[in-house]
Design a protein around this motif. Structure first.
Motif, PDB file in Angstrom:
ATOM      1  N   ILE A   1       0.816  -1.222   0.000  1.00  0.00           N
ATOM      2  CA  ILE A   1       0.000   0.000   0.000  1.00  0.00           C
ATOM      3  C   ILE A   1       0.848   1.270   0.000  1.00  0.00           C
ATOM      4  CG2 ILE A   1      -1.734   1.319   1.296  1.00  0.00           C
ATOM      5  CD1 ILE A   1      -2.925  -1.458   2.064  1.00  0.00           C
TER       6      ILE A   1
ATOM      7  N   ILE B   1       1.094   4.139  -2.975  1.00  0.00           N
ATOM      8  CA  ILE B   1       0.905   5.563  -2.710  1.00  0.00           C
ATOM      9  C   ILE B   1       2.094   6.353  -3.258  1.00  0.00           C
ATOM     10  CG2 ILE B   1       0.790   7.318  -0.882  1.00  0.00           C
ATOM     11  CD1 ILE B   1      -0.842   5.241   0.756  1.00  0.00           C
TER      12      ILE B   1
ATOM     13  N   GLU C   1       1.929   6.658  -6.960  1.00  0.00           N
ATOM     14  CA  GLU C   1       0.969   7.685  -7.369  1.00  0.00           C
ATOM     15  C   GLU C   1       1.560   9.090  -7.220  1.00  0.00           C
ATOM     16  OE1 GLU C   1      -2.491   9.132  -8.986  1.00  0.00           O
ATOM     17  OE2 GLU C   1      -1.856   7.055  -8.833  1.00  0.00           O
TER      18      GLU C   1
ATOM     19  N   GLY D   1      -7.101  12.331  -1.085  1.00  0.00           N
ATOM     20  CA  GLY D   1      -7.348  10.900  -1.279  1.00  0.00           C
ATOM     21  C   GLY D   1      -6.159  10.039  -0.865  1.00  0.00           C
ATOM     22  N   LEU D   2      -4.962  10.486  -1.202  1.00  0.00           N
ATOM     23  CA  LEU D   2      -3.762   9.741  -0.825  1.00  0.00           C
ATOM     24  C   LEU D   2      -3.499   9.842   0.673  1.00  0.00           C
ATOM     25  CD1 LEU D   2      -1.302  10.478  -3.771  1.00  0.00           C
ATOM     26  CD2 LEU D   2      -2.673   8.434  -3.358  1.00  0.00           C
TER      27      LEU D   2
ATOM     28  N   ARG E   1      -5.817  10.082   2.977  1.00  0.00           N
ATOM     29  CA  ARG E   1      -6.777   9.151   3.603  1.00  0.00           C
ATOM     30  C   ARG E   1      -6.286   7.708   3.493  1.00  0.00           C
ATOM     31  NH1 ARG E   1     -10.516  12.687   1.567  1.00  0.00           N
ATOM     32  NH2 ARG E   1     -10.820  11.514  -0.339  1.00  0.00           N
ATOM     33  N   LYS E   2      -5.795   7.316   2.318  1.00  0.00           N
ATOM     34  CA  LYS E   2      -5.272   5.954   2.137  1.00  0.00           C
ATOM     35  C   LYS E   2      -4.105   5.687   3.073  1.00  0.00           C
ATOM     36  CE  LYS E   2      -6.374   5.391  -2.751  1.00  0.00           C
ATOM     37  NZ  LYS E   2      -5.794   5.227  -4.098  1.00  0.00           N
ATOM     38  N   PHE E   3      -3.194   6.662   3.159  1.00  0.00           N
ATOM     39  CA  PHE E   3      -2.020   6.488   4.008  1.00  0.00           C
ATOM     40  C   PHE E   3      -2.406   6.369   5.477  1.00  0.00           C
ATOM     41  CE2 PHE E   3       1.246   8.363   6.733  1.00  0.00           C
ATOM     42  CZ  PHE E   3       2.270   7.451   6.510  1.00  0.00           C
ATOM     43  N   LYS E   4      -3.277   7.246   5.946  1.00  0.00           N
ATOM     44  CA  LYS E   4      -3.672   7.211   7.359  1.00  0.00           C
ATOM     45  C   LYS E   4      -4.441   5.942   7.696  1.00  0.00           C
ATOM     46  CE  LYS E   4      -3.322  12.068   8.475  1.00  0.00           C
ATOM     47  NZ  LYS E   4      -3.935  13.228   9.085  1.00  0.00           N
ATOM     48  N   MET E   5      -5.280   5.473   6.784  1.00  0.00           N
ATOM     49  CA  MET E   5      -6.014   4.226   7.023  1.00  0.00           C
ATOM     50  C   MET E   5      -5.035   3.050   7.110  1.00  0.00           C
ATOM     51  SD  MET E   5      -9.090   2.329   4.869  1.00  0.00           S
ATOM     52  CE  MET E   5      -9.504   3.863   4.137  1.00  0.00           C
ATOM     53  N   TRP E   6      -4.079   3.007   6.186  1.00  0.00           N
ATOM     54  CA  TRP E   6      -3.057   1.960   6.205  1.00  0.00           C
ATOM     55  C   TRP E   6      -2.253   2.021   7.500  1.00  0.00           C
ATOM     56  CZ3 TRP E   6       2.276   2.965   6.237  1.00  0.00           C
ATOM     57  CH2 TRP E   6       3.082   1.827   6.201  1.00  0.00           C
TER      58      TRP E   6
ATOM     59  N   GLN F   1      -4.158   0.698  10.543  1.00  0.00           N
ATOM     60  CA  GLN F   1      -4.301  -0.753  10.504  1.00  0.00           C
ATOM     61  C   GLN F   1      -2.967  -1.465  10.713  1.00  0.00           C
ATOM     62  OE1 GLN F   1      -6.154  -1.333   6.715  1.00  0.00           O
ATOM     63  NE2 GLN F   1      -8.168  -0.720   7.459  1.00  0.00           N
TER      64      GLN F   1
END
Length: 102
Positions: free
Chosen positions: A47, A51, A54, A69-70, A72-77, A80
């Motif tokens: 992930i 990122i 991108e 958007g990136l 959000r993806k990074f913080k969610m990853w 987790q």
């Protein structure tokens, strides 16, 4: 390695400031803090690599803040990632007769 259970394990515990601005440089820094010489975490580490890919496509500079958007993806990853714990038995109980080479 846990000698009592004869297990290999990998638990990732990273601490960064959650409100810190997310840039290409910070994503790379966090991704490279995960030390995994055997490759247990390779699927999870895909992930941040995607990122970063991108960010190159978008031609962002190293210290430029990433698009929402990136981020959000990074913080969610990242959230987790701290919950990830991998445990594998060191001995898989496989003998030469169990393996078929055909």
């Amino acid at each position: 390695m846990h000698t009592d259970s004869d297990m290999l394990s990998c638990k990732i515990q990273l601490n960064i400031e959650p409100d810190k601005t997310v840039t290409k440089r910070s994503v790379l820094a966090v991704a490279h803090r995960v030390f995994d010489p055997i490759g247990f975490t390779a699927p999870v580490m895909l992930i941040p690599k995607l990122i970063l890919k991108e960010t190159w496509v978008l031609k962002l500079k190293w210290d430029e803040i990433l698009p929402d958007g990136l981020i959000r993806k990074f913080k969610m990853w990242y959230q987790q990632l701290n919950a990830l714990e991998i445990k594998l038995p060191r001995w898989l109980n496989i003998s030469a007769t169990d393996v078929s080479l055909s």
